[in-house]
Design an enzyme around this catalytic site. Structure first.
Site, PDB file in Angstrom:
ATOM      1  N   LYS A 167     -62.088 122.261 -53.635  1.00  0.00           N
ATOM      2  CA  LYS A 167     -61.575 123.236 -52.676  1.00  0.00           C
ATOM      3  C   LYS A 167     -60.635 122.567 -51.689  1.00  0.00           C
ATOM      4  O   LYS A 167     -61.048 121.770 -50.850  1.00  0.00           O
ATOM      5  CB  LYS A 167     -62.711 123.889 -51.883  1.00  0.00           C
ATOM      6  N   GLY A 220     -63.319 115.390 -44.023  1.00  0.00           N
ATOM      7  CA  GLY A 220     -62.974 116.358 -42.986  1.00  0.00           C
ATOM      8  C   GLY A 220     -63.584 115.957 -41.663  1.00  0.00           C
ATOM      9  O   GLY A 220     -63.913 114.791 -41.447  1.00  0.00           O
ATOM     10  N   GLU A 242     -66.617 111.447 -45.754  1.00  0.00           N
ATOM     11  CA  GLU A 242     -65.521 110.710 -45.099  1.00  0.00           C
ATOM     12  C   GLU A 242     -65.114 111.522 -43.889  1.00  0.00           C
ATOM     13  O   GLU A 242     -64.445 112.544 -44.015  1.00  0.00           O
ATOM     14  CB  GLU A 242     -64.325 110.589 -46.054  1.00  0.00           C
ATOM     15  N   CYS A 276     -57.497 110.460 -40.078  1.00  0.00           N
ATOM     16  CA  CYS A 276     -58.848 110.058 -39.678  1.00  0.00           C
ATOM     17  C   CYS A 276     -58.871 108.616 -39.194  1.00  0.00           C
ATOM     18  O   CYS A 276     -59.641 108.262 -38.316  1.00  0.00           O
ATOM     19  CB  CYS A 276     -59.822 110.261 -40.828  1.00  0.00           C
ATOM     20  N   GLU A 376     -62.329 112.493 -30.850  1.00  0.00           N
ATOM     21  CA  GLU A 376     -61.218 112.538 -31.808  1.00  0.00           C
ATOM     22  C   GLU A 376     -60.319 113.736 -31.476  1.00  0.00           C
ATOM     23  O   GLU A 376     -60.781 114.872 -31.417  1.00  0.00           O
ATOM     24  CB  GLU A 376     -61.761 112.687 -33.237  1.00  0.00           C
TER      25      GLU A 376
HETATM   26  P1  NAI Z   1     -62.895 120.835 -41.168  1.00  0.00           P
HETATM   27  O1  NAI Z   1     -63.628 119.573 -41.294  1.00  0.00           O
HETATM   28  O2  NAI Z   1     -63.623 122.039 -40.659  1.00  0.00           O
HETATM   29  O3  NAI Z   1     -62.257 121.231 -42.610  1.00  0.00           O
HETATM   30  C1  NAI Z   1     -62.100 120.324 -43.675  1.00  0.00           C
HETATM   31  C2  NAI Z   1     -62.501 120.986 -44.980  1.00  0.00           C
HETATM   32  O4  NAI Z   1     -63.867 121.368 -44.923  1.00  0.00           O
HETATM   33  C3  NAI Z   1     -61.736 122.267 -45.301  1.00  0.00           C
HETATM   34  O5  NAI Z   1     -61.535 122.349 -46.692  1.00  0.00           O
HETATM   35  C4  NAI Z   1     -62.690 123.343 -44.833  1.00  0.00           C
HETATM   36  O6  NAI Z   1     -62.478 124.576 -45.476  1.00  0.00           O
HETATM   37  C5  NAI Z   1     -64.023 122.749 -45.199  1.00  0.00           C
HETATM   38  N1  NAI Z   1     -65.173 123.220 -44.408  1.00  0.00           N
HETATM   39  C6  NAI Z   1     -65.202 123.501 -43.091  1.00  0.00           C
HETATM   40  N2  NAI Z   1     -66.433 123.878 -42.714  1.00  0.00           N
HETATM   41  C7  NAI Z   1     -67.201 123.842 -43.836  1.00  0.00           C
HETATM   42  C8  NAI Z   1     -68.581 124.153 -44.101  1.00  0.00           C
HETATM   43  N3  NAI Z   1     -69.411 124.568 -43.139  1.00  0.00           N
HETATM   44  N4  NAI Z   1     -69.038 124.007 -45.355  1.00  0.00           N
HETATM   45  C9  NAI Z   1     -68.219 123.571 -46.336  1.00  0.00           C
HETATM   46  N5  NAI Z   1     -66.918 123.297 -46.146  1.00  0.00           N
HETATM   47  C10 NAI Z   1     -66.413 123.417 -44.915  1.00  0.00           C
HETATM   48  O7  NAI Z   1     -61.618 120.553 -40.307  1.00  0.00           O
HETATM   49  P2  NAI Z   1     -60.772 121.540 -39.344  1.00  0.00           P
HETATM   50  O8  NAI Z   1     -61.615 122.678 -38.870  1.00  0.00           O
HETATM   51  O9  NAI Z   1     -59.518 121.837 -40.018  1.00  0.00           O
HETATM   52  O10 NAI Z   1     -60.484 120.572 -38.125  1.00  0.00           O
HETATM   53  C11 NAI Z   1     -61.443 120.358 -37.087  1.00  0.00           C
HETATM   54  C12 NAI Z   1     -61.387 118.909 -36.647  1.00  0.00           C
HETATM   55  O11 NAI Z   1     -61.926 118.087 -37.668  1.00  0.00           O
HETATM   56  C13 NAI Z   1     -59.999 118.348 -36.406  1.00  0.00           C
HETATM   57  O12 NAI Z   1     -59.524 118.630 -35.142  1.00  0.00           O
HETATM   58  C14 NAI Z   1     -60.219 116.888 -36.617  1.00  0.00           C
HETATM   59  O13 NAI Z   1     -60.725 116.286 -35.447  1.00  0.00           O
HETATM   60  C15 NAI Z   1     -61.264 116.840 -37.679  1.00  0.00           C
HETATM   61  N6  NAI Z   1     -60.681 116.583 -39.019  1.00  0.00           N
HETATM   62  C16 NAI Z   1     -60.834 115.353 -39.542  1.00  0.00           C
HETATM   63  C17 NAI Z   1     -60.310 115.057 -40.774  1.00  0.00           C
HETATM   64  C18 NAI Z   1     -60.483 113.719 -41.359  1.00  0.00           C
HETATM   65  O14 NAI Z   1     -59.833 113.386 -42.337  1.00  0.00           O
HETATM   66  N7  NAI Z   1     -61.362 112.898 -40.835  1.00  0.00           N
HETATM   67  C19 NAI Z   1     -59.533 116.036 -41.541  1.00  0.00           C
HETATM   68  C20 NAI Z   1     -59.461 117.331 -40.915  1.00  0.00           C
HETATM   69  C21 NAI Z   1     -60.019 117.563 -39.693  1.00  0.00           C
END
Ligand code: NAI
Ligand code: MG
Length: 480
Positions: A167, A220, A242, A276, A376
């Site tokens: 996904k 994420g 990660e 990240c 972050e």
């Molecule tokens: P997120 O971590 O919520 O989204 C990343 C992925 O996880 C997306 O595909 C999303 O649809 C999925 N996802 C979200 N909640 C989920 C759940 N409960 N169960 C299963 N899948 C889920 O990231 P978002 O909301 O775009 O950004 C929030 C913060 O997260 C950012 O401000 C940043 O600080 C951090 N982030 C960190 C990343 C990294 O590579 N370490 C990448 C993206 C965001």
């Protein structure tokens, strides 16, 4: 989206927005739990019955090589897709595409090198260790490196013999769909890779609880990661996490000054700081601090913000309106906590006013307990503070719940290595920042997650270990 070898819709859709213009550039299906179920069943069947079960490691490897070749042939289109979909500068997107092709080649080569062990045991017996694919894997990826994260996930999973439901992030689903087209074109059998487009709370969450999915590999935010760990417990999923970071980049007084200034800016601002492993916490030795921050603010003005499709652009827009609001709210907090020396807002002139841009922003003299020093932000916001000596630098570097990456700048390699040994972070650089190698394990300590991707460690994460014990004695054990 791509389920069981077919291109299918769902009963809902999601808009895909170009963050440079704010315009909707496409719509994709918003997968529901029942779409996820179909994808998981297809992946299960391909794994349990075939065709993937009966595809040899050699043939899996060959498919990965063909896929890498197809990616190279479509490099311009794939780079443009990520740039238009999430705003990264086109030159960076081209690096990502090349890296993605290299990643598939790396794992194409590894497919035929998975092997077990034969153990000496204190019995007339042979004990063997076999490695087998984990099974059906659910792979959930973020929006900051859409194509590259697809490669980091699918490369090792395919080489190991797993099948996948992947996904992409709801903001940036397009390059994963194009990758699926290429996988179809080069001959991956149906059901082996299924791409479901959808959001986290519905589609992602359905993957995490699905009984036919054996493992979740997630990249994420830390918050979503914690949800996933909790929600995956009932089905006892294998997990690779990660997550985020607030990574220290340490500059000692004896560092190459110019290289360190460059490295500090690149560490903080590459990919708009939406990384990240970004070096978002810059710690500089006291004796050069004043000179260093002056040069940093001066040279930071050169970070060219603009239309990411232009080759001279070094910083594009942030991924979405919501994410920009979050980053701007941190900048507002920073203005109360520290001294602003660069940027600090959203550009309002001309074309830039339409997109989700944020200026490269630098805060100096940031206190250790300031929120912008600890949390972050995931945008182009750099927090800078001085340190006194080596011990102080190590203490400050480790004063974080995260442990993903770190940078160290010094000409004294013994000191550099001493410091790196003491820092509790999984990825570290000496006198450089950001280069990432397909050969080397990627992942974090502490709340930055667990498990490793890439390299040999990366394929282990898609393998189960089985011990087989073969008795060589003919007579019964005569216990009863
Ligand atoms: P997120 O971590 O919520 O989204 C990343 C992925 O996880 C997306 O595909 C999303 O649809 C999925 N996802 C979200 N909640 C989920 C759940 N409960 N169960 C299963 N899948 C889920 O990231 P978002 O909301 O775009 O950004 C929030 C913060 O997260 C950012 O401000 C940043 O600080 C951090 N982030 C960190 C990343 C990294 O590579 N370490 C990448 C993206 C965001
Ligand atoms: Mg989220």
């Amino acid at each position: 989206m791509f389920i069981d070898g077919e291109w299918v819709k769902s009963n809902k859709t999601l808009p895909v927005v170009n963050p440079t213009t704010g315009a909707t550039m496409a719509t994709v299906p918003a997968a529901t739990a029942s779409d996820v179920d179909r994808a998981a069943q297809a992946a299960r069947k391909a794994f349990d019955e075939g065709p993937w079960k009966t595809t040899t490691a050699q043939d899996r490897g060959k498919l990965l090589f063909k896929l890498a070749e197809a990616i190279r042939q479509n490099a311009d289109d794939l780079a443009k897709t990520d740039t238009q979909n999430m705003g990264k500068p086109i030159v960076e997107a081209e690096f990502d595409v090349n890296d993605a092709a290299n990643c598939f080649e790396y794992y194409g080569g590894l497919a035929t090198k998975i092997h077990g062990q034969t153990l000496t045991v204190p019995d007339n017996a042979v004990s063997m260790v076999m490695r087998e694919p984990v099974g059906v894997v659910g792979q959930i990826i973020p929006w900051n490196y859409p194509l590259l994260m697809s490669a980091w996930k699918l490369g090792p999973a395919m080489a190991a013999g797993c099948t996948s439901v992947l996904k992409p992030a709801e903001q940036s689903p397009l390059s994963a769909l194009k990758l699926a087209k290429l996988m179809e074109q080069v001959g991956f059998p149906k059901g082996v890779v299924n791409i479901v487009t959808g959001d986290g709370p519905e589609a992602g969450a359905a993957m995490v609880v699905h009984p036919q999915i054996d493992k979740i590999a997630f990249t994420g935010g830390t918050e979503a990661g914690k949800h996933i760990i909790k929600n995956s417990a009932d089905t006892m999923k294998r997990l690779t996490m990660e997550l985020g970071g607030k990574n220290p980049n340490l500059v000692f007084a004896d560092a190459d000054f110019n290289a360190a200034v460059d490295g500090a800016l690149f560490g903080a601002f590459a990919n708009q700081g939406e990384v990240c492993s970004a070096g978002s916490r810059l710690l500089v030795e006291e004796s050069i601090y004043a000179k260093f921050v002056k040069e940093l603010a001066e040279r930071g003005k050169r970070v060219k913000i603009g239309d990411p499709m232009k080759r001279e652009t070094k910083m594009g827009p942030l991924v979405s309106k919501e994410h920009r609001e979050r980053v701007l709210s941190y900048i507002a907090i920073g203005k109360k906590e520290a001294k602003l020396v660069l940027g600090g807002g959203a550009p309002t002139d001309g074309e830039l006013a339409k997109g989700w841009f944020v200026e490269p922003t630098i805060f100096v003299d940031v206190a250790e307990n300031a929120r912008i020093m600890r949390e972050e932000i995931f945008g182009p916001v750099l927090a800078v503070a001085p340190f006194k000596n080596e011990a102080d630098a190590i203490r400050m570097a480790n004063d974080t719940p995260y442990g993903l990456a770190a940078g160290v700048w010094t000409r004294d390699v013994m000191k550099g290595l001493r410091v790196m040994k003491e820092i509790r972070a999984g990825i570290q650089w000496l006198n450089t920042y950001h280069p990432t190698y397909n050969e080397a394990p990627w992942g974090g300590y502490k709340q930055s997650g667990f498990g490793r991707e890439l390299g040999l460690f990366g394929i282990e994460a898609y393998l189960e270990v089985k011990q087989l014990n073969i008795n060589l004695r003919e007579e019964p054990i005569a216990w009863y």
